[in-house]
Design an enzyme around this catalytic site. Structure first.
Site, mmCIF file in Angstrom:
data_model
loop_
_atom_site.group_PDB
_atom_site.id
_atom_site.type_symbol
_atom_site.label_atom_id
_atom_site.label_comp_id
_atom_site.label_asym_id
_atom_site.label_seq_id
_atom_site.Cartn_x
_atom_site.Cartn_y
_atom_site.Cartn_z
ATOM 1 N N LYS A 127 0.848 -1.206 0.000
ATOM 2 C CA LYS A 127 0.000 0.000 0.000
ATOM 3 C C LYS A 127 0.879 1.250 0.000
ATOM 4 O O LYS A 127 0.638 2.209 -0.726
ATOM 5 C CB LYS A 127 -0.893 0.029 1.235
ATOM 6 C CG LYS A 127 -1.543 1.392 1.509
ATOM 7 C CD LYS A 127 -2.401 1.377 2.748
ATOM 8 C CE LYS A 127 -1.689 1.641 4.014
ATOM 9 N NZ LYS A 127 -1.302 3.046 4.249
ATOM 10 N N ASN A 128 1.941 1.230 0.813
ATOM 11 C CA ASN A 128 2.762 2.433 0.999
ATOM 12 C C ASN A 128 3.771 2.654 -0.119
ATOM 13 O O ASN A 128 4.584 3.574 -0.036
ATOM 14 C CB ASN A 128 3.438 2.383 2.371
ATOM 15 C CG ASN A 128 2.398 2.485 3.480
ATOM 16 O OD1 ASN A 128 1.235 2.822 3.220
ATOM 17 N ND2 ASN A 128 2.794 2.158 4.693
ATOM 18 N N CYS A 135 -4.803 7.804 9.115
ATOM 19 C CA CYS A 135 -5.055 7.226 10.443
ATOM 20 C C CYS A 135 -4.849 8.264 11.546
ATOM 21 O O CYS A 135 -3.906 9.064 11.503
ATOM 22 C CB CYS A 135 -4.132 6.031 10.672
ATOM 23 S SG CYS A 135 -4.581 4.590 9.682
ATOM 24 N N ARG A 139 0.278 14.547 12.889
ATOM 25 C CA ARG A 139 0.686 14.321 11.490
ATOM 26 C C ARG A 139 0.773 15.639 10.697
ATOM 27 O O ARG A 139 0.123 15.802 9.672
ATOM 28 C CB ARG A 139 -0.208 13.304 10.808
ATOM 29 C CG ARG A 139 -0.311 11.991 11.574
ATOM 30 C CD ARG A 139 -0.995 10.898 10.818
ATOM 31 N NE ARG A 139 -0.104 10.292 9.821
ATOM 32 C CZ ARG A 139 -0.449 9.236 9.071
ATOM 33 N NH1 ARG A 139 -1.654 8.719 9.198
ATOM 34 N NH2 ARG A 139 0.393 8.721 8.216
ATOM 35 N N ASP A 168 4.392 0.383 12.071
ATOM 36 C CA ASP A 168 3.170 -0.289 11.614
ATOM 37 C C ASP A 168 3.124 -1.747 12.038
ATOM 38 O O ASP A 168 2.107 -2.412 11.872
ATOM 39 C CB ASP A 168 3.063 -0.205 10.086
ATOM 40 C CG ASP A 168 3.112 1.234 9.589
ATOM 41 O OD1 ASP A 168 3.494 1.452 8.432
ATOM 42 O OD2 ASP A 168 2.793 2.139 10.373
ATOM 43 N N ARG A 179 -8.772 -0.396 3.951
ATOM 44 C CA ARG A 179 -7.896 0.633 3.395
ATOM 45 C C ARG A 179 -6.508 0.076 3.060
ATOM 46 O O ARG A 179 -5.813 0.578 2.198
ATOM 47 C CB ARG A 179 -7.723 1.792 4.390
ATOM 48 C CG ARG A 179 -8.930 2.721 4.535
ATOM 49 C CD ARG A 179 -8.526 4.006 5.219
ATOM 50 N NE ARG A 179 -7.224 4.427 4.773
ATOM 51 C CZ ARG A 179 -6.254 4.841 5.615
ATOM 52 N NH1 ARG A 179 -6.475 4.887 6.909
ATOM 53 N NH2 ARG A 179 -5.080 5.193 5.148
HETATM 54 C C1 EPZ Z 1 4.163 6.698 6.017
HETATM 55 O O1 EPZ Z 1 3.412 7.753 6.619
HETATM 56 C C2 EPZ Z 1 3.212 5.491 5.983
HETATM 57 N N1 EPZ Z 1 2.015 5.859 5.258
HETATM 58 C C3 EPZ Z 1 2.827 5.112 7.412
HETATM 59 O O2 EPZ Z 1 2.034 3.915 7.364
HETATM 60 C C4 EPZ Z 1 4.075 4.777 8.201
HETATM 61 O O3 EPZ Z 1 3.721 4.521 9.534
HETATM 62 C C5 EPZ Z 1 5.034 5.996 8.151
HETATM 63 O O4 EPZ Z 1 5.329 6.358 6.790
HETATM 64 C C6 EPZ Z 1 6.346 5.693 8.856
HETATM 65 O O5 EPZ Z 1 6.999 4.624 8.275
HETATM 66 C C7 EPZ Z 1 2.063 5.863 3.914
HETATM 67 O O6 EPZ Z 1 3.075 5.591 3.289
HETATM 68 C C8 EPZ Z 1 0.788 6.224 3.211
HETATM 69 P P1 EPZ Z 1 6.242 10.134 8.076
HETATM 70 P P2 EPZ Z 1 3.938 9.263 6.557
HETATM 71 O O7 EPZ Z 1 6.168 11.359 7.234
HETATM 72 O O8 EPZ Z 1 4.671 9.477 5.293
HETATM 73 C C9 EPZ Z 1 6.313 13.509 11.481
HETATM 74 C C10 EPZ Z 1 0.142 2.573 7.701
HETATM 75 O O9 EPZ Z 1 -0.377 2.062 8.716
HETATM 76 N N2 EPZ Z 1 6.233 14.516 10.389
HETATM 77 O O10 EPZ Z 1 7.439 9.295 7.986
HETATM 78 O O11 EPZ Z 1 2.801 10.146 6.880
HETATM 79 C C11 EPZ Z 1 4.991 12.739 11.623
HETATM 80 O O12 EPZ Z 1 4.048 13.447 12.353
HETATM 81 C C12 EPZ Z 1 0.656 4.024 7.755
HETATM 82 O O13 EPZ Z 1 0.299 1.990 6.617
HETATM 83 C C13 EPZ Z 1 6.290 15.869 10.731
HETATM 84 O O14 EPZ Z 1 6.407 16.219 11.903
HETATM 85 O O15 EPZ Z 1 4.953 9.220 7.805
HETATM 86 C C14 EPZ Z 1 5.449 11.460 12.306
HETATM 87 O O16 EPZ Z 1 5.548 11.675 13.686
HETATM 88 C C15 EPZ Z 1 0.411 4.666 9.087
HETATM 89 N N3 EPZ Z 1 6.183 16.795 9.731
HETATM 90 C C16 EPZ Z 1 6.818 11.247 11.698
HETATM 91 O O17 EPZ Z 1 7.261 12.501 11.164
HETATM 92 C C17 EPZ Z 1 6.046 16.423 8.404
HETATM 93 O O18 EPZ Z 1 5.938 17.288 7.526
HETATM 94 C C18 EPZ Z 1 6.848 10.175 10.609
HETATM 95 O O19 EPZ Z 1 5.959 10.555 9.605
HETATM 96 C C19 EPZ Z 1 6.000 15.045 8.080
HETATM 97 C C20 EPZ Z 1 6.101 14.107 9.095
#
Ligand code: EPZ
Length: 455
Positions: A40-41, A137, A142, A327, A435
């Site tokens: 998915k990701n 989620c 986020r 995850d 999803r």
């Molecule tokens: C991706 O989310 C995945 N989703 C998530 O999987 C996964 O948990 C995550 O990466 C971490 O591996 C998809 O790919 C669609 P991040 P993403 O940007 O890209 C903070 C699932 O269950 N952050 O790496 O949204 C954020 O709040 C989902 O399949 C900022 O602060 O994750 C978090 O604490 C859930 N500012 C951390 O970084 C920003 O601009 C990691 O977020 C961006 C992120």
């Protein structure tokens, strides 16, 4: 913003799941074989990348999940022709990309965070882009600050409006030096999807290097991009003027693989996960073995099973790749409720990812949440008001209960808990699980689970 129930119903309906509730009989081991499709990701980002090509792309091993449906809809409102070939291949033709009205984008964005990744490609193709309120989620605040800071570094103008964020690039997009405050997956993808056609070279420091990121880089290089991945999280991209469509088979879904592995352990089961590969799951397999789970690596997948004997407690600290993935923790926590002793899970990626434990406690688990950084180093959430560490005292026998799915991985953990509990459970909002888990109902049936669906 939709309610959780509305998200669940919309997600379920988009892939033909009309039932909102599932009633499960616990105590029966899950045994059999299931097949994985693409991650998915990765798949959802690969679909967005097709926007960057002047010619059509072909993406294979696409799962039938609602997040894919959402991205398909968003591409179509921007003039991309998306057609299916066979049961898991998509043809994506971006020849006539056009802008879309923000209300239409908003309607399609629904419960997804993917719309933000359309920015770079649409700024390159149309000189403008619009980001509606994002879903996804409910596992933390986020924010998207890293994304917007990165886009500004390329020269994009970010204009926050009541209905969302409008971006333009009056002087085009130019390569930049960007250092992420945290190796965010989404922000790394944002920079990659923007830098590949920006003028000049981009240097991204503290980048995410998850397998899904590396597979996206494979796709972009197939399209004609010039990308080098150095050690210590530095990615360099030399922008090019033109990219072509790609042909690609998506990386398998290691999150779904880990979820079924956890289900095998918690139900004393034996599940062969077709398509799973060792190299992208090394850290998970180490922890699985430490807990007392067994696995066999085969060319066409991995067999996960409970070898008998007692499960052992562990200390898990979630982290960015190659650490233990955030995850994976929710499905595995159910098995930890059966371990002989005290396990600790320190969640360092999302500040609010233990909501799902309320239901497990209702089912008889002993789980306490703490604001401190337990079991590991101080993380970004330490000293702040977030319950981001869980102490799980086992062994406990779970009993049936009525629970409501809070988010995608939490939902899968609730299915596992219900199947490993004494008695009957009803799990509601199951549409959320659609999803990210393709045909999970058929897979449960194939593994011998005892359940009925209710509308
Ligand atoms: C991706 O989310 C995945 N989703 C998530 O999987 C996964 O948990 C995550 O990466 C971490 O591996 C998809 O790919 C669609 P991040 P993403 O940007 O890209 C903070 C699932 O269950 N952050 O790496 O949204 C954020 O709040 C989902 O399949 C900022 O602060 O994750 C978090 O604490 C859930 N500012 C951390 O970084 C920003 O601009 C990691 O977020 C961006 C992120």
């Amino acid at each position: 913003m939709n309610t959780l129930l509305e998200d669940a119903q919309a997600a379920g309906a988009s892939v033909g799941l009309t039932a909102d509730r599932i009633t499960l009989q616990g105590g029966k081991p899950l045994v059999g074989r299931i097949e994985l499709k693409g991650a998915k990701n990765l798949v959802t980002k690969a679909m967005v990348a097709a926007l960057l090509g002047e010619t059509p792309s072909e993406l294979r091993s696409v799962p039938e999940i609602s997040d894919v449906r959402v991205v398909k809809g968003l591409l179509e409102v921007h003039g991309v022709k998306v057609s299916s070939v066979g049961d898991d291949t998509l043809l994506l033709d971006p020849s006539n990309v056009e802008s879309a009205h923000f209300e239409v984008i908003d309607a399609y964005a629904g419960s997804s965070r993917i719309p933000i990744l359309f920015c770079g490609p649409l700024l390159h193709r149309l000189g403008e882009a619009f980001i509606p309120d994002l879903g996804g989620c409910r596992i933390g605040d986020r924010p998207i600050d890293f994304h917007l800071d990165g886009l500004r570094r390329f020269g994009a103008v970010v204009d926050k409006q009541p209905q969302g964020i409008r971006l333009t690039a009056p002087n085009g997009l130019k390569g930049a030096k960007i250092e992420l405050p945290y190796p965010s997956v989404g922000a790394t993808e944002q920079v990659l999807l923007t830098a590949v056609r920006a003028e000049g070279t981009t240097e991204l420091r503290n980048a995410a290097v998850e397998p899904e990121i590396m597979d996206l880089i494979n796709i972009l290089q197939k399209m004609g991009a010039i990308i080098s991945v150095d050690t210590d999280r530095v990615i360099r991209i030399e922008g090019v003027e033109r990219l072509e469509g790609y042909k690609h088979t998506a990386l398998f879904d290691r999150n779904e693989a880990a979820s079924w592995a956890a289900a095998a352990l918690a139900t004393n089961g034996d599940i062969f996960v077709g398509g799973a590969r060792q190299s992208e799951m090394l850290t998970f397999l180490n922890v699985y073995r430490k807990v007392g789970g067994a696995f066999e690596i085969q060319d066409d997948g991995i067999r996960f099973f409970h070898p008998g004997g007692k499960l052992k407690p562990v200390i898990i600290e979630t982290d960015v790749h190659p650490g233990f993935m955030t995850d994976w923790q929710q499905p595995l926590v159910v098995a930890l409720t059966k371990a002989e002793g005290v396990s600790i899970v320190h969640e360092t990626v999302y500040e609010q990812r233990f909501g799902f434990t309320d239901a497990l406690v209702d089912m008889g688990a002993q789980i306490q949440l703490h604001r401190e950084c337990l079991g590991g180093a101080e993380c970004r959430f330490g000293q702040r008001n977030f319950n981001h560490s869980a102490v799980i005292v086992g062994p406990t026998e779970l009993h049936g209960a009525d629970v409501v799915v809070p988010d995608l991985r939490g939902g899968f953990s609730h299915l596992i808990a219900a199947l490993s509990a004494e008695g009957t459970s009803t799990v509601s909002n199951v549409g959320i699980i659609a999803r990210g888990y393709e045909n999970f109902i058929e897979k449960l049936r194939a593994l011998g689970a005892d359940f009925v669906l209710e509308a």
